[in-house]
Enzyme design. Structure first.
Site, PDB file in Angstrom:
ATOM      1  N   ASP A 213     -26.172  81.153  64.908  1.00 13.26           N
ATOM      2  CA  ASP A 213     -27.253  81.891  64.270  1.00 13.26           C
ATOM      3  C   ASP A 213     -28.588  81.431  64.853  1.00 13.26           C
ATOM      4  OD1 ASP A 213     -28.539  83.663  62.550  1.00 13.26           O
ATOM      5  OD2 ASP A 213     -28.844  82.108  61.049  1.00 13.26           O
ATOM      6  N   HIS A 214     -28.947  82.047  65.971  1.00 12.61           N
ATOM      7  CA  HIS A 214     -30.245  81.794  66.593  1.00 12.61           C
ATOM      8  C   HIS A 214     -30.791  83.126  67.087  1.00 12.61           C
ATOM      9  CE1 HIS A 214     -30.272  77.435  66.385  1.00 12.61           C
ATOM     10  NE2 HIS A 214     -28.996  77.429  66.765  1.00 12.61           N
TER      11      HIS A 214
ATOM     12  N   GLU B 201     -37.043  73.768  66.107  1.00 11.70           N
ATOM     13  CA  GLU B 201     -38.453  73.974  65.776  1.00 11.70           C
ATOM     14  C   GLU B 201     -39.128  74.957  66.728  1.00 11.70           C
ATOM     15  OE1 GLU B 201     -42.512  71.371  64.873  1.00 11.70           O
ATOM     16  OE2 GLU B 201     -40.707  70.372  65.643  1.00 11.70           O
TER      17      GLU B 201
ATOM     18  N   GLY C 221     -24.913  64.563  58.854  1.00 13.67           N
ATOM     19  CA  GLY C 221     -25.773  63.543  58.268  1.00 13.67           C
ATOM     20  C   GLY C 221     -25.337  63.203  56.849  1.00 13.67           C
TER      21      GLY C 221
END
Length: 480
Positions: free
Chosen positions: A221-222, A295, A362
């Site tokens: 999903d970009h 970003e 994470g």
């Protein structure tokens, strides 16, 4: 004969008298560029391989080449007599300094056989020289096990492989003898071929993947290609639109994103999109969500890129909101950062619970996944997978695993794929490790190990979609 898998990179020291078969064995097991041969270097600095007057220069050159290769952490197969202990200890020391495994291969060929082979050579070793080598070998053979190598091996079929495959043969045997099931998903991460042919390309890949036995197809999903895969101006399709097209091109595979950045869309809108896909695909949608990390993509599209704490708050709210949105009624939702007064979403998904998959390894992401999600997608080796599992808590949740996976039908095809696909100036061994390059049997063993660590589904990104047939062979090993 069982194949021996050596870790990449490593140092392989051949030890044995002349005519014991060292060069023949090395040539059959390793690519020529990995082998440093004293005979070939003698031909380089002298009049030929039998130019004894060039021996000193040849060995000086061999020492320098070995030092340079090990210093660059390149697999190095040292093809010389190996009977000089000082030289062996020097090579072992270089390997240890470079953090590389070092093995000795002992060629214990009977003396009569060495003499017979020598007689058949066009350029024979002088009889007294061979007799002396055989005498020295008797003493050296006893000392090798105590010199500190990672292993002292007998000459057998051997191959240098990425670390992840060194122990995979045993796991592959376990899968053959006591098969377990495992789901497979194909991640599509690039769209080659030009815009005019993209629709046909996507359809062909999806249909071939379904025929190969994949259980799911996932897309990134970009909105532009990520730097780890390609260039910002490479063709790149919007994910959920593509999934809608895939729903019409396929009939069985589940469809989802790996994963949707939580900052990219209004979360309630994302829920509506996923519900629509589930209805139109016949109940095959998976909703993957993640923290978002790119970003530069946010800046390019004029979106704010909140600090990580705010994105975690948004992700937690999304994991709570989406199941409510997909359920009956229209009750309001108020979270830490989201306020949705009316959660009406009809038609509701066909699945009783549209799967929520969280991407990320994470600790904070894993805790959120363990609390709210149906599945979590992680990276890394078996040790990393087990570490992630320990952080998920006691609530039942599926563990999935994503990796780039290059599959060759056999070792020869695999080597050809690595050489063709690796970027220019990239060490083939480093590329092979980065893409988990292995044969069908290697991959069966790797995925069996992941299954034993608790993984229910492996998602693989194929650097070459021409290897879908090889992927089908892997998948079939995990089918009843």
């Amino acid at each position: 004969m069982a194949e021996l898998k050596l870790p990449s990179p490593c140092v392989v020291v051949l030890v044995g008298p002349g005519a014991s078969g060292k060069s023949t064995w090395a040539a059959a097991q390793f690519a020529p560029e990995l082998i440093v041969s004293s005979d070939r270097l003698r031909a380089l600095v002298g009049a030929g391989e039998d130019d004894i007057t060039a021996s000193s220069d040849a060995f000086a050159l061999l020492e320098e080449v070995v030092r340079q290769r090990i210093g660059r952490r390149l697999t190095t197969v040292i093809d010389t007599l190996g009977l000089d202990r000082d030289r062996r200890m020097r090579w072992l020391g270089l390997a240890r300094e470079a953090g590389m495994a070092c093995v000795a291969v002992a060629f214990d060929t009977p003396a009569d056989e060495c003499r017979r082979r020598n007689r058949e050579r066009p350029k024979r070793i002088p009889a007294d020289a061979l007799t002396n080598q055989l005498r020295i070998w008797t003493s050296v053979q006893k000392k090798l096990p105590d010199e500190g190598y990672d292993d002292v091996l007998q000459p057998t079929a051997a191959r240098v492989v990425p670390d992840v495959f060194v122990e995979s043969a045993a796991a592959q045997t376990r899968q053959s003898e006591a098969p377990v099931g495992l789901r497979f998903g194909l991640q599509v991460s690039s769209y080659p071929g030009g815009r005019a042919g993209l629709a046909a390309w996507v359809r062909e890949v999806a249909q071939r993947a379904e025929a190969a036995g994949f259980d799911a197809i996932y897309v990134m999903d970009h909105f532009r290609q990520i730097p780890q895969v390609g260039r910002a101006w490479d063709d790149f399709l919007e994910s959920w639109t593509t999934l809608g097209y895939l729903a019409a091109c396929t009939s069985r595979v589940r469809l989802g994103t790996l994963v949707s950045g939580i900052t990219y869309r209004n979360v309630a809108h994302l829920g509506k999109i996923a519900a629509t896909l589930d209805v139109l695909s016949g109940g095959r949608a998976v909703c993957g969500v993640g923290l978002a990390w790119f970003e530069a993509e946010h800046k390019a599209y004029g979106w704010t890129f909140p600090p990580v704490g705010e994105r975690y708050a948004l992700l937690e709210d999304a994991l709570r909101l989406l199941p409510i949105l997909w359920g009956p009624g229209n009750k309001p939702f108020r979270g830490k950062v989201l306020d949705v007064p009316d959660t009406t979403c009809y038609p509701r998904p066909l699945q009783d619970r549209l799967p929520l998959l969280v991407g990320g390894s994470g600790p904070r992401t894993l805790r959120l996944a363990g609390r709210y999600a149906d599945a979590v997608n992680v990276f890394g080796d078996v040790v990393a997978v087990r570490k992630a599992t320990a952080q998920l808590g006691d609530r039942p949740i599926e563990l999935t695993h994503l990796s780039t996976t290059l599959i060759g039908k056999d070792a020869r095809q695999l080597d050809e794929l690595v050489q063709r696909l690796r970027p220019r100036n990239v060490n083939p061994a480093k590329y092979a490790a980065a893409v988990n390059a292995g044969t069908v049997d290697d991959q069966i063993g790797r995925f069996r190990e992941l299954s034993e660590a608790g993984v229910a589904e492996v998602m693989i990104s194929l650097p070459d979609l021409g290897t879908l047939d090889a992927a089908a062979d892997v998948i079939s090993a995990f089918r009843p």
